[in-house]
Design a protein around this motif. Structure first.
Motif, mmCIF file in Angstrom:
data_model
loop_
_atom_site.group_PDB
_atom_site.id
_atom_site.type_symbol
_atom_site.label_atom_id
_atom_site.label_comp_id
_atom_site.label_asym_id
_atom_site.label_seq_id
_atom_site.Cartn_x
_atom_site.Cartn_y
_atom_site.Cartn_z
ATOM 1 N N ASP A 1 0.835 -1.192 0.000
ATOM 2 C CA ASP A 1 0.000 0.000 0.000
ATOM 3 C C ASP A 1 0.878 1.253 0.000
ATOM 4 O O ASP A 1 2.091 1.178 0.225
ATOM 5 N N ILE A 2 0.271 2.410 -0.232
ATOM 6 C CA ILE A 2 1.005 3.666 -0.363
ATOM 7 C C ILE A 2 0.522 4.671 0.680
ATOM 8 O O ILE A 2 -0.682 4.879 0.841
ATOM 9 N N PHE A 3 1.469 5.295 1.381
ATOM 10 C CA PHE A 3 1.158 6.419 2.265
ATOM 11 C C PHE A 3 2.020 7.597 1.852
ATOM 12 O O PHE A 3 3.191 7.432 1.508
ATOM 13 N N LEU A 4 1.433 8.798 1.882
ATOM 14 C CA LEU A 4 2.217 9.987 1.576
ATOM 15 C C LEU A 4 1.810 11.136 2.482
ATOM 16 O O LEU A 4 0.672 11.219 2.953
ATOM 17 N N THR A 5 2.766 12.002 2.747
ATOM 18 C CA THR A 5 2.536 13.157 3.610
ATOM 19 C C THR A 5 2.247 14.393 2.783
ATOM 20 O O THR A 5 2.533 14.448 1.580
ATOM 21 N N ALA A 6 1.689 15.404 3.433
ATOM 22 C CA ALA A 6 1.327 16.645 2.741
ATOM 23 C C ALA A 6 1.401 17.809 3.731
ATOM 24 O O ALA A 6 1.972 17.688 4.820
ATOM 25 N N MET A 7 0.810 18.934 3.345
ATOM 26 C CA MET A 7 0.722 20.129 4.179
ATOM 27 C C MET A 7 -0.744 20.504 4.356
ATOM 28 O O MET A 7 -1.562 20.246 3.477
ATOM 29 N N ARG A 8 -1.060 21.088 5.504
ATOM 30 C CA ARG A 8 -2.396 21.660 5.629
ATOM 31 C C ARG A 8 -2.511 22.802 4.611
ATOM 32 O O ARG A 8 -1.550 23.506 4.343
ATOM 33 N N LYS A 9 -3.675 22.980 3.969
ATOM 34 C CA LYS A 9 -4.914 22.359 4.336
ATOM 35 C C LYS A 9 -5.230 21.112 3.549
ATOM 36 O O LYS A 9 -6.349 20.621 3.581
ATOM 37 N N ALA B 1 -4.424 20.763 13.856
ATOM 38 C CA ALA B 1 -4.084 22.126 14.264
ATOM 39 C C ALA B 1 -2.681 22.199 14.853
ATOM 40 O O ALA B 1 -2.049 23.256 14.860
ATOM 41 N N ALA B 2 -2.165 21.072 15.360
ATOM 42 C CA ALA B 2 -0.833 21.041 15.961
ATOM 43 C C ALA B 2 0.232 20.526 15.006
ATOM 44 O O ALA B 2 1.414 20.491 15.356
ATOM 45 N N HIS B 3 -0.167 20.101 13.819
ATOM 46 C CA HIS B 3 0.770 19.519 12.869
ATOM 47 C C HIS B 3 0.464 20.078 11.484
ATOM 48 O O HIS B 3 -0.403 19.568 10.781
ATOM 49 N N ASP B 4 1.204 21.089 11.087
ATOM 50 C CA ASP B 4 0.911 21.792 9.842
ATOM 51 C C ASP B 4 1.552 21.156 8.614
ATOM 52 O O ASP B 4 0.975 21.173 7.535
ATOM 53 N N VAL B 5 2.777 20.624 8.768
ATOM 54 C CA VAL B 5 3.551 20.165 7.618
ATOM 55 C C VAL B 5 4.082 18.761 7.891
ATOM 56 O O VAL B 5 4.807 18.545 8.857
ATOM 57 N N ARG C 1 1.776 -6.200 13.124
ATOM 58 C CA ARG C 1 1.129 -5.252 12.207
ATOM 59 C C ARG C 1 2.022 -4.022 12.057
ATOM 60 O O ARG C 1 2.587 -3.528 13.039
ATOM 61 N N LEU C 2 2.091 -3.495 10.837
ATOM 62 C CA LEU C 2 2.943 -2.347 10.557
ATOM 63 C C LEU C 2 2.286 -1.056 11.023
ATOM 64 O O LEU C 2 1.174 -0.715 10.605
ATOM 65 N N ASP C 3 2.988 -0.347 11.893
ATOM 66 C CA ASP C 3 2.554 0.958 12.372
ATOM 67 C C ASP C 3 3.104 2.035 11.430
ATOM 68 O O ASP C 3 3.861 1.747 10.503
ATOM 69 N N LEU C 4 2.763 3.278 11.699
ATOM 70 C CA LEU C 4 3.098 4.368 10.788
ATOM 71 C C LEU C 4 3.728 5.517 11.565
ATOM 72 O O LEU C 4 3.114 6.062 12.493
ATOM 73 N N PHE C 5 4.960 5.857 11.210
ATOM 74 C CA PHE C 5 5.675 6.970 11.844
ATOM 75 C C PHE C 5 5.776 8.122 10.851
ATOM 76 O O PHE C 5 6.214 7.924 9.709
ATOM 77 N N VAL C 6 5.379 9.313 11.274
ATOM 78 C CA VAL C 6 5.339 10.483 10.395
ATOM 79 C C VAL C 6 6.101 11.630 11.046
ATOM 80 O O VAL C 6 5.852 11.966 12.211
ATOM 81 N N THR C 7 7.039 12.222 10.310
ATOM 82 C CA THR C 7 7.768 13.376 10.834
ATOM 83 C C THR C 7 7.049 14.668 10.449
ATOM 84 O O THR C 7 6.462 14.789 9.374
ATOM 85 N N HIS C 8 7.116 15.631 11.349
ATOM 86 C CA HIS C 8 6.525 16.951 11.143
ATOM 87 C C HIS C 8 7.549 18.015 11.522
ATOM 88 O O HIS C 8 8.445 17.766 12.339
ATOM 89 N N GLY C 9 7.402 19.215 10.978
ATOM 90 C CA GLY C 9 8.317 20.279 11.352
ATOM 91 C C GLY C 9 8.070 21.560 10.590
ATOM 92 O O GLY C 9 7.466 21.571 9.518
ATOM 93 N N PHE C 10 8.580 22.622 11.141
ATOM 94 C CA PHE C 10 8.423 23.964 10.588
ATOM 95 C C PHE C 10 8.949 24.046 9.159
ATOM 96 O O PHE C 10 10.000 23.510 8.825
ATOM 97 N N LEU C 11 8.205 24.725 8.312
ATOM 98 C CA LEU C 11 8.605 24.993 6.933
ATOM 99 C C LEU C 11 8.734 26.493 6.756
ATOM 100 O O LEU C 11 7.784 27.241 7.007
ATOM 101 N N LEU D 1 4.496 30.957 8.536
ATOM 102 C CA LEU D 1 3.353 30.331 7.900
ATOM 103 C C LEU D 1 2.803 29.165 8.714
ATOM 104 O O LEU D 1 1.650 28.796 8.561
ATOM 105 N N ASN D 2 3.641 28.589 9.558
ATOM 106 C CA ASN D 2 3.228 27.449 10.367
ATOM 107 C C ASN D 2 4.031 27.445 11.658
ATOM 108 O O ASN D 2 5.026 28.152 11.785
ATOM 109 N N ARG D 3 3.603 26.633 12.590
ATOM 110 C CA ARG D 3 4.189 26.703 13.926
ATOM 111 C C ARG D 3 5.584 26.082 13.975
ATOM 112 O O ARG D 3 5.904 25.160 13.235
ATOM 113 N N ASP D 4 6.407 26.594 14.899
ATOM 114 C CA ASP D 4 7.737 26.041 15.128
ATOM 115 C C ASP D 4 7.650 24.626 15.700
ATOM 116 O O ASP D 4 8.385 23.736 15.298
ATOM 117 N N GLU D 5 6.773 24.432 16.665
ATOM 118 C CA GLU D 5 6.729 23.179 17.410
ATOM 119 C C GLU D 5 5.655 22.258 16.837
ATOM 120 O O GLU D 5 4.455 22.474 17.034
#
Length: 579
Positions: free
Chosen positions: A347-355, A383-387, A401-411, A420-424
């Motif tokens: 299967d495929i998972f991909l990350t994005a930016m709000r909105k 609201a706490a994870h913009d990017v 079962r495979l879990d899903l780890f996603v990184t987030h951070g200021f852009l 444009l988005n939060r530091d934390e």
């Protein structure tokens, strides 16, 4: 023990016909994790004992400082004022020095690569060194690792954003001087902004080929910036590459690519090409859609089907983006491909930016995908994870079962003072509840952070059987999260494929426990996470009481072998049978 019995088979075996061992195991040798494994077709090593005070699997301990990992990614250059934030903390986990333990490589935007090698001291016995560079301005923004020339030493393919380089391994963690891969369009004045690298045997000739995803391209320094074309290179003897533009169909306008993956998605052995693209309207580049009849004004992700097994065609790849349902149009960044649902289909998972939202696309067979994002609770953009940036599938809590780890951070925006988005923005771990839905367990897992997360990679650094996480951060030190450990059963598999692809990149491994549960793992070189390279090993975990499992391996050559009654709590080193 009875000898391994097999029947001869052609190099390219049609799907469904396999070579199966009738014996239980080829040869078993138990040795301590500190001793080098002897040569043999099937070697078992005991795992290391759990470290003192380790929590349960799925609970991580941040350990970078304790392990002496003191590198810091420089997101802003002190030498070149005014440059934007450099979002490229390349990270790789691999056995770079050949001692059996996993090492770490950290790229940086303005300096040479930093290596942490174990050098025969055993797992986690890191010693810091610098990888000397012959490049005038060394800068590794993305890296992929594999044996390219068949000598069983791992080699590097890297990019500084505008150039591509190959550095062949010399052994002991040393590398030859970088060799630049020239692109034909460069002679015409084209310049590329490159983020994405992936290796795989595209044409099924036994050598690893290279896929390169570009964000932008332009002619000269002052030329108009347009979405960048993808580049493919045919692998050759000695780790050489030749550009092969004819493998991809020509497009009037290309894409803003962050991640490229080479994975067999339809089960016919050859590798599909998937792109995670940052969707933007063509008018933003001054492109009039009226000039290109039939072209969508908003370009998104792209999927190309490999036609090698049916004889190819005018081009090796066919664009099936629309027909497959994989044509997601969001501000895509990173992602991962794996079988999270347990049905044997990646299967495929991909990350994005709000909105926009992250996207989880379930493979329903026949190279068709359906959006399961909302039903599975897989969107981490809140609201706490913009990017969202890199993402990985891993069995963090060892429940099969495979879990899903996603990184987030200021852009950073075009104006550094415009927030444009939060530091934390903490990274997120989603626990796979039942193969169809996820729940957020970040806090309980000890993974709450306030970094500018970018690049996640996975590998069992301490050789206790439970995969660990390393995260590269923009403008800061990395995180090394050691997973918990207990007595539940596990199996780690490291393959030795037919040279030159001795890492068996592209192999599919399936482990079946006595209760009938089947788990699929696929070995990839690049194409998952973002900017980095995960260890080319397969990690499995099983229900308590599981003493042996059935292991089936489809090597990238098409050879398939099955081993019955493989003991758990072992590291298995398996060499592809000689044809």
């Amino acid at each position: 023990m009875p000898p391994f019995r097999r029947q001869p088979e052609p190099r390219w075996r049609p799907p469904g016909l396999t070579l199966t061992s009738l014996s239980t195991v080829l040869a078993l040798a138990a040795c301590s994790a500190e001793d080098p494994a002897p040569d043999g077709p099937f070697i078992l090593e005991n795992g290391r004992s759990c470290r003192a005070g380790a929590p349960a699997p799925g609970v991580f301990t941040e350990s970078a400082e304790a392990l002496g990992i003191d590198v810091v990614h420089e997101g802003f250059s002190s030498e070149f004022a005014g440059l934007p934030l450099q979002d490229f903390p390349a990270v790789a986990i691999a056995d770079l020095d050949g001692d059996g333990a996993l090492d770490l490589l950290f790229g940086n935007s303005f300096t040479e690569d930093t290596l942490y090698l174990t050098g025969g001291r055993g797992p986690l016995g890191f010693q810091k060194s610098i990888r000397p560079s012959t490049i005038e301005f060394p800068s590794t923004r993305a890296v992929v690792v594999a044996d390219l020339d068949g000598d069983r030493r791992r080699d590097l393919v890297t990019t500084n954003g505008e150039q591509l380089f190959v550095a062949l391994g010399l052994g002991g963690g040393a590398f030859a001087a970088e060799r630049e891969l020239r692109v034909a369009a460069q002679s015409q004045g084209f310049r590329f902004l490159t983020f994405a690298l992936a290796l795989g045997d595209i044409d099924l000739d036994g050598t690893l080929d290279l896929a390169v995803g570009n964000q932008f391209e332009r002619v000269g320094l002052e030329g108009k910036e347009l979405p960048g074309r993808e580049l493919l290179f045919r692998g050759g003897a000695g780790g050489t590459f030749t550009e092969e533009t004819t493998w991809l169909p020509t497009r009037p306008v290309d894409d803003l690519t962050f991640l490229v993956s080479l994975v067999d998605l339809d089960g016919d052995l050859d590798l599909e090409l998937h792109e995670v693209n940052d969707a933007r309207f063509l008018w933003q580049f001054g492109i009039d859609i009226a000039d290109y009849p039939g072209l969508e004004p908003l370009q998104g992700d792209r999927l190309y089907r490999n036609r090698r097994m049916e004889g190819g065609g005018t081009s090796l790849y066919e664009d099936v983006t629309t027909a497959s349902g994989a044509g997601v149009a969001v501000a895509g960044m990173g992602g991962a491909i794996a079988d999270y649902s347990g049905d044997g289909l990646p299967d495929i998972f991909l990350t994005a930016m709000r909105k926009d939202t992250n996207k989880l696309l379930q493979n329903v067979g026949g190279l068709r995908f359906e959006d399961r994002t909302d039903a599975a609770g897989a969107d981490t953009l809140t609201a706490a994870h913009d990017v969202g940036w890199g993402a990985l599938f891993l069995d963090a809590d060892a429940d099969g079962r495979l879990d899903l780890f996603v990184t987030h951070g200021f852009l950073e925006g075009s104006d550094p003072d415009d927030r444009l988005n939060r530091d934390e923005q903490s990274n997120v771990l989603l626990r796979n509840v039942d193969g169809s839905r996820f729940e957020d367990v970040t806090a309980a897992a000890g993974l709450v952070t306030r970094d500018w997360g970018r690049t996640p990679v996975v590998g069992d650094l301490d050789r206790d059987g439970f995969p660990d996480l390393v995260v590269g951060n923009a403008d800061g030190p990395p995180r090394v999260f050691l997973n918990g450990c207990d007595d539940r059963p596990w199996l780690t598999v490291r393959l030795v494929g037919t040279a030159p692809n001795t890492d068996a990149i592209g192999a599919h491994l399936t482990a079946e426990s006595p209760d009938g549960t089947r788990q699929l793992r696929i070995l990839q070189a690049g194409g998952e996470g973002l900017f980095g390279a995960t260890a080319t090993e397969a990690y499995f975990a099983f229900p308590r009481g599981t003493e042996t499992v059935r292991l089936s391996i489809r090597f990238p050559t098409g050879t398939t072998v099955t081993y019955e009654a493989v003991p758990t709590r072992r590291l298995a080193r398996i060499t592809e049978p000689v044809q």
